[in-house]
Design an enzyme around this catalytic site. Structure first.
Site, PDB file in Angstrom:
ATOM      1  CB  SER B  25      -8.085  32.517 -23.067  1.00 58.78           C
ATOM      2  OG  SER B  25      -7.881  33.222 -24.264  1.00 58.78           O
ATOM      3  NE  ARG B  50      -8.155  22.737 -23.336  1.00 58.84           N
ATOM      4  CZ  ARG B  50      -7.376  23.616 -23.980  1.00 58.84           C
ATOM      5  NH1 ARG B  50      -7.769  24.141 -25.123  1.00 58.84           N
ATOM      6  NH2 ARG B  50      -6.218  23.963 -23.491  1.00 58.84           N
ATOM      7  CG  HIS B  53     -10.411  28.537 -24.096  1.00 55.00           C
ATOM      8  ND1 HIS B  53     -10.074  27.710 -25.135  1.00 55.00           N
ATOM      9  CD2 HIS B  53      -9.691  29.671 -24.281  1.00 55.00           C
ATOM     10  CE1 HIS B  53      -9.195  28.323 -25.912  1.00 55.00           C
ATOM     11  NE2 HIS B  53      -8.946  29.507 -25.413  1.00 55.00           N
TER      12      HIS B  53
END
Lengths: 219, 219
Positions: B25, B50, B53
Site C-alpha cells: 500500500s 499513513r 493509507h
C-alpha cells in the site's frame, strides 16, 4: 460565511448550542447539495449525509451504491434482532451499541481473538478473513460492516458462494490500495443486500456511520 | 494495472502476502506521488503517507500542516512516557496501545465518564470540551489527538492561554462543518507543537493514524 468557506468551511466562529451541532452540520450539508443542484433519494439521504458528516468528503455522494431495498431489509433485520460484525475495533467503537441493543442486537469483532490469529497463520491468510469464518459459525442473522480489510470482504463472498452464510446486509466500505476496489466490486456482484463505497475510499468511521444512520432512521 | 486505476484503484486482483499488504500500500502511495511530481519531506513523509493509507485521500498531502520540529518533540515526549488523550473512543481504539506502552504511555478517553456528562450539562458545553479540563487536571506530559470535536480543540486553546496546560503536541484533525476550520486555525496560532489537517476533513481514524505513524518511526 466568508470566502474561506469555499476552500473548506467557514473560518468564522458560529455560535451553536451543543445539542444543535449535529443538526446544524446536516443543514450545512443539505445547503451545499442544494447549491450543487444535487437531489438525494429521500430514503438514502440519511445514510449519504451521515457519511459526509463523518468524513467532510462529498465524494461519497458519487461513490456510495445501494442494492435495491438495502435499507428496508437492514431495518427489518435489526428489528428482528440481527447483530453486526465488524472487521476492526474502531468500527465496533463507533457504532451506537445502545441504539442497536434496543432491538436485541450486539456488535461482534473477533480480530483480537487468539484462535483467529492461530488460524490465520495456519492458512497463510489475514486475521480479518478468518474473522468472517468465525462469524459464519454464529448461525444468526448478521449485518457485516467492513471498513478496513478487503480480505474480509473477499472471504465473505467465498462463504456466500459456498452457501455457508447469507448476510442480511453487507456494508462494504474498506479503504486502501491493495484489492480494495476489487473486493467491493465482488460484493456488488452477489445477490446479497449491500451498501458499497466504490473506489478506494472508505474506512472504519464510514462503516460505523452507515450502521448508525440506519439505526437512527428506526428511532 | 488497468484504466480503472485512474478512477480510484485497480479493479484487478493483485496477489500480495498478508504480511506485505501494508508495505505494498505504501509503495502504491509513493508511486502515485512520484507520478504527480510530488516530493515529501522525508521527516514528515511517514505521517502524510499513513494518513493517506488510512483515508485513500490524497487531499491530505495539501492540508496537513506541521509546526517546526513537531515530530521530533512528539517522539521525545513519548520516549519520556507521555500519554495520549483522545476525544473519541474510536481514536482510542485505533491507536496502537502496545507500541505506546513500550515507552510507558497509555491512552486516555473521558467521553463516557459520568462526571464529564454532569459538568457538560451544568456548563452548557459539550462533553468533549469538559474532557479537556479533566485531562488538564492529570498534570502529566500529554499529547492530544482530537479527531472529532472542534469544541475540544477550542477548550484546549483556552486552557493553554490560561496557563493551565501545556501539551507536548496537539494533533488537531477534527472533521466536520461547525467551527472545525476555526478551531484548527486557533491551534495553529498557539506556540504549542501541532499537526493540523487544515479545512473540514479529518477524523478519529486520521488522529489515530498520526499517532501510530509517530510511534512506528520510533521502532
Amino acid at each position: 460565511m466568508g470566502n474561506l468557506e469555499k476552500s473548506g468551511g467557514s473560518i468564522e466562529y458560529e455560535y451553536v448550542l451543543p445539542a444543535d451541532i449535529e443538526k446544524r452540520s446536516f443543514e450545512i450539508i443539505s445547503e451545499e447539495f442544494a447549491r450543487r443542484g444535487v437531489c438525494l433519494d429521500p430514503e438514502l439521504a440519511p445514510v449519504i449525509k451521515r457519511v459526509i458528516h463523518t468524513t467532510a468528503d462529498f465524494d461519497y455522494a458519487g461513490s456510495l451504491c445501494f442494492s435495491p431495498d438495502a435499507l428496508e431489509r437492514a431495518r427489518r433485520a435489526i428489528a428482528n434482532g440481527a447483530c453486526i460484525v465488524t472487521d476492526t475495533r474502531m468500527a465496533q467503537a463507533g457504532i451506537n451499541k445502545r441504539a442497536l441493543a434496543k432491538f436485541g442486537g450486539e456488535v461482534y469483532n473477533f480480530i483480537a481473538d487468539e484462535d483467529v490469529a492461530a488460524l490465520a497463520r495456519e492458512r497463510g491468510t489475514t486475521r480479518s478473513a478468518v474473522c468472517m469464518d468465525k462469524a459464519a459459525a454464529l448461525r444468526k442473522p448478521l449485518i457485516f460492516a467492513i471498513g478496513n480489510a478487503p480480505t474480509a470482504l473477499i472471504r465473505l463472498c467465498e462463504l456466500i458462494r459456498e452457501g455457508r452464510i447469507r448476510p442480511e446486509l453487507i456494508i462494504g466500505v474498506p479503504v486502501g490500495f491493495v484489492n480494495v476496489v476489487y473486493a467491493k466490486e465482488l460484493v456488488m456482484e452477489t445477490e446479497v443486500p449491500h451498501i458499497v463505497a466504490r473506489g478506494r475510499k472508505g474506512g472504519s468511521n464510514v462503516a460505523a456511520a452507515i450502521c448508525n444512520a440506519i439505526l437512527y432512521t428506526m428511532e
